[in-house]
Design a protein around this motif. Structure first.
Motif, PDB file in Angstrom:
ATOM      1  N   UNK A 758       0.842  -1.372   0.065  1.00  0.00           N
ATOM      2  CA  UNK A 758      -0.141   0.090   0.037  1.00  0.00           C
ATOM      3  C   UNK A 758       0.812   1.160   0.015  1.00  0.00           C
ATOM      4  N   UNK A 759       0.121   2.396  -0.025  1.00  0.00           N
ATOM      5  CA  UNK A 759       0.622   3.910   0.051  1.00  0.00           C
ATOM      6  C   UNK A 759      -0.122   4.680   1.037  1.00  0.00           C
ATOM      7  N   UNK A 760       0.480   5.489   1.449  1.00  0.00           N
ATOM      8  CA  UNK A 760      -0.033   6.285   2.365  1.00  0.00           C
ATOM      9  C   UNK A 760      -0.794   7.557   1.499  1.00  0.00           C
ATOM     10  N   UNK A 761      -1.960   7.883   2.052  1.00  0.00           N
ATOM     11  CA  UNK A 761      -2.787   8.877   1.115  1.00  0.00           C
ATOM     12  C   UNK A 761      -4.400   8.795   1.653  1.00  0.00           C
ATOM     13  N   UNK A 762      -5.377   9.523   0.883  1.00  0.00           N
ATOM     14  CA  UNK A 762      -6.623   9.591   1.310  1.00  0.00           C
ATOM     15  C   UNK A 762      -7.141   8.362   0.570  1.00  0.00           C
ATOM     16  N   UNK A 763      -8.284   7.889   0.922  1.00  0.00           N
ATOM     17  CA  UNK A 763      -8.975   6.611   0.335  1.00  0.00           C
ATOM     18  C   UNK A 763      -9.185   6.791  -0.886  1.00  0.00           C
ATOM     19  N   UNK A 764      -9.961   7.686  -1.550  1.00  0.00           N
ATOM     20  CA  UNK A 764     -10.065   7.741  -2.985  1.00  0.00           C
ATOM     21  C   UNK A 764      -8.607   7.358  -3.666  1.00  0.00           C
ATOM     22  N   UNK A 765      -7.789   7.964  -3.333  1.00  0.00           N
ATOM     23  CA  UNK A 765      -6.381   8.008  -4.016  1.00  0.00           C
ATOM     24  C   UNK A 765      -5.751   6.743  -3.966  1.00  0.00           C
ATOM     25  N   UNK A 766      -5.863   6.158  -2.834  1.00  0.00           N
ATOM     26  CA  UNK A 766      -5.358   4.768  -2.449  1.00  0.00           C
ATOM     27  C   UNK A 766      -6.164   3.496  -3.506  1.00  0.00           C
ATOM     28  N   UNK A 767      -7.369   3.906  -3.350  1.00  0.00           N
ATOM     29  CA  UNK A 767      -8.372   2.915  -4.192  1.00  0.00           C
ATOM     30  C   UNK A 767      -7.894   3.146  -5.607  1.00  0.00           C
ATOM     31  N   UNK A 768      -7.657   4.241  -5.977  1.00  0.00           N
ATOM     32  CA  UNK A 768      -7.295   4.246  -7.530  1.00  0.00           C
ATOM     33  C   UNK A 768      -6.101   3.617  -7.690  1.00  0.00           C
ATOM     34  N   UNK A 769      -5.242   3.943  -6.914  1.00  0.00           N
ATOM     35  CA  UNK A 769      -3.961   3.158  -6.932  1.00  0.00           C
ATOM     36  C   UNK A 769      -3.685   1.756  -7.088  1.00  0.00           C
ATOM     37  N   UNK A 770      -4.828   1.076  -6.437  1.00  0.00           N
ATOM     38  CA  UNK A 770      -4.819  -0.323  -6.384  1.00  0.00           C
ATOM     39  C   UNK A 770      -5.790  -0.694  -7.529  1.00  0.00           C
ATOM     40  N   UNK A 771      -6.382   0.190  -8.053  1.00  0.00           N
ATOM     41  CA  UNK A 771      -7.586  -0.312  -9.213  1.00  0.00           C
ATOM     42  C   UNK A 771      -8.907  -1.027  -8.565  1.00  0.00           C
ATOM     43  N   UNK A 772      -9.312  -0.381  -7.341  1.00  0.00           N
ATOM     44  CA  UNK A 772     -10.403  -0.888  -6.924  1.00  0.00           C
ATOM     45  C   UNK A 772     -11.484   0.090  -6.691  1.00  0.00           C
ATOM     46  N   UNK A 773     -11.408   1.236  -7.382  1.00  0.00           N
ATOM     47  CA  UNK A 773     -12.392   2.232  -7.252  1.00  0.00           C
ATOM     48  C   UNK A 773     -13.508   2.162  -8.311  1.00  0.00           C
ATOM     49  N   UNK A 774     -14.406   2.967  -8.211  1.00  0.00           N
ATOM     50  CA  UNK A 774     -15.529   2.703  -9.062  1.00  0.00           C
ATOM     51  C   UNK A 774     -15.218   2.650 -10.600  1.00  0.00           C
ATOM     52  N   UNK A 775     -14.377   3.743 -10.887  1.00  0.00           N
ATOM     53  CA  UNK A 775     -14.104   3.771 -12.291  1.00  0.00           C
ATOM     54  C   UNK A 775     -13.303   2.628 -12.748  1.00  0.00           C
ATOM     55  N   UNK A 776     -12.410   1.766 -11.903  1.00  0.00           N
ATOM     56  CA  UNK A 776     -11.727   0.627 -12.499  1.00  0.00           C
ATOM     57  C   UNK A 776     -12.910  -0.296 -12.509  1.00  0.00           C
ATOM     58  N   UNK A 777     -14.022  -0.386 -11.546  1.00  0.00           N
ATOM     59  CA  UNK A 777     -15.021  -1.566 -11.766  1.00  0.00           C
ATOM     60  C   UNK A 777     -15.752  -1.151 -12.997  1.00  0.00           C
ATOM     61  N   UNK A 778     -15.944  -0.106 -13.398  1.00  0.00           N
ATOM     62  CA  UNK A 778     -16.901   0.305 -14.528  1.00  0.00           C
ATOM     63  C   UNK A 778     -15.764  -0.161 -15.782  1.00  0.00           C
ATOM     64  N   UNK A 779     -14.612   0.274 -15.743  1.00  0.00           N
ATOM     65  CA  UNK A 779     -13.784  -0.175 -16.899  1.00  0.00           C
ATOM     66  C   UNK A 779     -13.735  -1.721 -17.170  1.00  0.00           C
ATOM     67  N   UNK A 780     -13.617  -2.500 -15.819  1.00  0.00           N
ATOM     68  CA  UNK A 780     -13.434  -3.858 -15.901  1.00  0.00           C
ATOM     69  C   UNK A 780     -14.484  -4.544 -16.816  1.00  0.00           C
ATOM     70  N   UNK A 781     -15.980  -3.824 -16.238  1.00  0.00           N
ATOM     71  CA  UNK A 781     -17.155  -4.503 -16.758  1.00  0.00           C
ATOM     72  C   UNK A 781     -17.080  -4.298 -18.518  1.00  0.00           C
ATOM     73  N   UNK A 782     -16.887  -2.869 -18.779  1.00  0.00           N
ATOM     74  CA  UNK A 782     -17.048  -2.468 -20.096  1.00  0.00           C
ATOM     75  C   UNK A 782     -15.997  -3.464 -21.060  1.00  0.00           C
ATOM     76  N   UNK A 783     -14.710  -3.729 -20.380  1.00  0.00           N
ATOM     77  CA  UNK A 783     -13.699  -4.426 -21.481  1.00  0.00           C
ATOM     78  C   UNK A 783     -14.445  -6.011 -21.473  1.00  0.00           C
ATOM     79  N   UNK A 784     -15.017  -6.394 -20.459  1.00  0.00           N
ATOM     80  CA  UNK A 784     -15.447  -7.869 -20.533  1.00  0.00           C
ATOM     81  C   UNK A 784     -16.520  -7.923 -21.700  1.00  0.00           C
ATOM     82  N   UNK A 785     -17.525  -6.772 -21.468  1.00  0.00           N
ATOM     83  CA  UNK A 785     -18.589  -6.295 -22.386  1.00  0.00           C
ATOM     84  C   UNK A 785     -18.093  -6.549 -24.006  1.00  0.00           C
ATOM     85  N   UNK A 786     -17.072  -5.609 -24.157  1.00  0.00           N
ATOM     86  CA  UNK A 786     -16.633  -5.650 -25.608  1.00  0.00           C
ATOM     87  C   UNK A 786     -15.923  -6.877 -26.038  1.00  0.00           C
TER      88      UNK A 786
END
Length: 786
Positions: A758-786
């Motif tokens: 992990x990294x120090x930081x706010x929760x949103x930043x760290x979630x983006x860093x690990x790819x578990x934020x909302x945008x990452x979930x949406x992106x993963x779903x769209x990739x599967x649907x494509x």
């Protein structure tokens, strides 16, 4: 008449307590033979078509034969319990056999399927075992936490009100000197409360050898200093009667000083010398060499060879004196000096740890102890003094049957529906308070433990309510100070135990508190709370406690990237996967406060009973809105949701015609719901499945494929085949934890989670860093649907 050793002329102390030296020596010799023969049969007599090494430990067993024979046949009382060092398990079985506690049919079964276990096991061996051992250092500390558990039971359920506590049974630990290298041992002896446990007795087999070498400097003085500094009483049993008598003769003091000051390897080498070599080597080159030589000249060869190996660990009377010195006011540690492999042809060979006697060596041993390789399991003649003493010992150690108390029923639902913003960690404390109020009979058997993190894990409210347990009441000097929110009322009626910061101690105590139902018939419902990043540190002793029959709940909180501001060291990654893979337990990671309560109640209901199980709850400090949990108001619908939650998961968001399925665990649920909403705005509908107990889902999948027995209905309910769609899994932990879900209906899938430090930081930043934020979930779903 004062007895003497054979052919030496050296006087020994008179027999006491009715056990003569001759009878003791005969029993000791038979125990040595049986322990050796048990290992020999497993390796040489039993068919072994695979050719794999069976193993066993004849030399480590031999070094403990005198100590264990003395302990069982002259010291133990019915309520005493003994933790036997792992490699001495054949000695334990040999003693139990002579006492009529083990059927002869088991003696040839060491390390055989359904036979005698490799190391003592309370739950798997057919004969009485005080403590399971095998995991180095963990079994050794079990008697400490067993003493704590017994005291807790006594103070709460009035089994006894008298002191000293040893009146309810001593807790012995027999351990090898190398085990003291383990941190579990030093952490346990240093805990402040342990100095009050006078019923705990440690006996250290100080044979000065490790697995494949003589330890150059075992540091006996350093070890003794460690125990002394911790408040223990140190008793050293270094020399037997023969060497003690020799030290009173001319040159004896010099001889003793020479042995005391020589290195361990030099002394061990002397034990492999013949008499001529001893006379040349033992005096050394110092100024006292002539005096020592003169003393040795007065001894015949047999006496000399016997004297040099006459250590206290093989002198029954020296050991009896040490046991008599125990006063039960503080824990004693007895350092017993034995010869590793004592009495065997491999005696004191530097590589004798796993060495096996040859057939010729076994025959010579049989001749010397008066038995036969053709009838290895022979016992004493029924009319012999040895047989009578075995029978007397059996009767002395017979325990009265214990009436087992059935744990009170635990409600499945306390009726509260949390609203607003809250965390699963906060729900833990709230649920325990509600349970205490709603069902006092359950509350009085709940005992919470924490390693000095009570306030930071939301247990303070409960501690203020039930108090801190202490066998002796202590003053609360801050009771009149209004600026503290945590009130430490330490008294025997308290139901919270707070140890030091060492997680190993906490889970060691947790395991023993979880065995009281099977030991003393009084079930406890223990819950231990640690920071989730440190579950891995605590895992081995907790796992071993579960293996030994302890049923408990381990709570890891805070968990995952919820601790983002504190940096990577406090962000747990592997714990969800560990929980899924841990035998003897069910893992739980709730999404909402109500899920937490349901799963906690379900877990408590499975404690303290035959067939019960432990549980691991992974909780978060992340505050989330409780309204998306969509708890049904209608009672039957609410109960259906509860059944799904405790069975492994539920469908949180059901789409009319889904394009994708999002499976989410715990505190990541808000991101999953938000991702489903964003996908809908893009024209793609998504089912959202809230996974609460991944291991139960995996077991269901295994059952579906015929390789286990478990409930599989939950899979059909939350992942029906007619709604099978591409899948995105997401959790605040390692992504492989949920990877098996894609195989339920064999769909394409992407698995999101935390797989890097992990990294120090706010929760949103760290979630983006690990790819578990909302945008990452949406992106993963769209990739599967494509």
């Amino acid at each position: 008449m004062t007895p003497t050793t054979a052919s030496t002329g050296l006087e020994l102390p008179a027999a006491t307590d009715g056990l003569s030296d001759e009878v003791f020596a005969a029993i000791e010799a038979r125990v040595l033979w049986l322990a050796t023969a048990i290992v020999d049969h497993a390796n040489h007599a039993r068919p072994n078509p695979t050719g794999l090494k069976v193993g066993g430990h004849q030399a480590p067993s031999a070094s403990m034969v005198t100590v264990m024979t003395s302990l069982w046949f002259s010291q133990l009382q019915p309520d005493d319990r003994v933790s036997v060092k792992p490699h001495a398990s054949p000695v334990l079985h040999a003693i139990n056999y002579l006492l009529g506690e083990l059927d002869q049919s088991y003696l040839p079964t060491l390390r055989q399927f359904a036979g005698l276990q490799s190391y003592p096991s309370r739950t798997k061996d057919p004969d009485p075992v005080g403590c399971s051992t095998g995991s180095v250092g963990i079994g050794a500390t079990a008697p400490i936490w067993g003493a704590l558990a017994r005291r807790y039971v006594d103070t709460h359920f009035a089994q006894t009100t008298s002191a000293p506590w040893a009146g309810t049974g001593r807790q012995y630990s027999l351990l090898g000197d190398a085990e003291l290298d383990e941190g579990a041992c030093s952490e346990a002896i240093l805990d402040p409360m342990v100095t009050e446990f006078g019923e705990v007795v440690w006996i250290v087999d100080l044979n000065r050898q490790s697995l494949d070498r003589v330890v150059p400097d075992i540091g006996a003085n350093r070890l003794q200093g460690m125990f002394t500094a911790a408040g223990w009483r140190v008793i050293s049993v270094k020399y037997g009667a023969v060497l003690q008598e020799l030290s009173t003769r001319n040159g004896g003091a010099e001889l003793r000083d020479r042995i005391d000051t020589m290195s361990n390897p030099e002394y061990q080498r002397l034990l492999r010398c013949d008499a001529g070599q001893l006379r040349a080597r033992l005096p050394g080159q110092g100024r006292d060499a002539a005096s020592i030589s003169a003393l040795l000249d007065t001894l015949d060869d047999k006496t000399l060879l016997s004297a040099v190996r006459n250590l206290g660990g093989h002198d029954h009377r020296a050991l009896a004196d040490a046991f008599a010195g125990i006063d039960d006011t503080r824990p004693p540690v007895i350092f017993a000096y034995p010869v590793k492999g004592y009495g065997l042809a491999t005696e004191e060979h530097p590589q004798n740890h796993s060495a096996l006697l040859s057939p010729d060596q076994l025959s010579l041993l049989a001749d010397r102890v008066g038995t036969s390789v053709d009838d290895p399991w022979a016992t004493f003649s029924p009319d012999s003094a040895e047989a009578r003493w075995c029978q007397l010992t059996h009767e002395r150690l017979r325990r009265q049957p214990t009436e087992s108390v059935t744990p009170p029923p635990v409600p499945t639902d306390l009726g509260r529906t949390p609203t607003g913003i809250g965390s699963t960690q906060a729900a833990l404390g709230r649920t325990l308070l509600d349970l205490n109020r709603a069902v006092p009979a359950v509350g009085e058997r709940n005992v919470a433990l924490s390693p000095d993190v009570t306030s930071s894990t939301n247990l303070a409210g409960g501690v203020n309510k039930v108090g801190v347990w202490s066998a002796v009441a202590r003053d609360d000097w801050f009771s009149d100070y209004g600026e503290t929110f945590l009130h430490r009322r330490e008294q025997s009626s308290g139901r919270h135990i707070e140890l030091g910061i060492a997680e190993t101690n906490l889970v060691g105590a947790l395991g023993e508190l979880g065995t009281t139902w099977s030991r003393w018939g009084q079930p406890l419902l223990p819950i231990g709370v640690v920071y989730d990043p440190f579950v891995e540190r605590a895992l081995e002793p907790w796992s071993f406690g579960t293996y030994a029959g302890g049923q408990s709940i381990l709570v890891g909180t805070p968990s995952g990237v919820s601790l983002a501001p504190e940096g990577g060291a406090h962000q747990s990654i592997k714990t969800p996967s560990i929980g899924l893979e841990q035998p003897g337990c069910v893992t739980c990671e709730p999404a909402s406060a109500l899920d937490t309560g349901w799963m906690l109640l379900e877990s408590i209901a499975k404690l303290g009973r035959p067939g019960g199980t432990s549980a691991y709850l992974r909780l978060s400090t992340r505050p989330i809105d409780q309204s998306p949990a969509n708890i049904p108001d209608e009672p039957d619908a609410r109960e259906r949701r509860r059944r799904h939650a405790v069975a492994g998961g539920y469908l949180l968001r059901r789409a009319t015609s889904p394009a994708v399925t999002i499976c989410v665990v715990g505190a990541m649920t808000p991101q999953a719901v938000e991702a489903a909403e964003r996908l809908e705005s893009l024209g793609y509908l998504a089912d959202v499945v809230c996974v609460t107990r991944p291991d139960l889902l995996f077991r269901g999948l295994q059952a579906r494929r015929g390789v286990s027995e478990a409930a599989e209905w939950i899979l059909t309910s939350i992942l029906p085949a007619d709604r099978a769609r591409p899948m995105v899994t997401v959790l605040d932990g390692h992504p492989h934890t949920l990877a098996f879900l894609a195989t339920v209906n064999n769909v394409p899938a992407t698995h999101l989670g935390v797989s890097g430090f992990g990294q120090s930081g706010d929760l949103d930043s760290v979630s983006r860093y690990h790819g578990i934020d909302t945008s990452s979930i949406v992106g993963a779903a769209l990739d599967l649907l494509d």
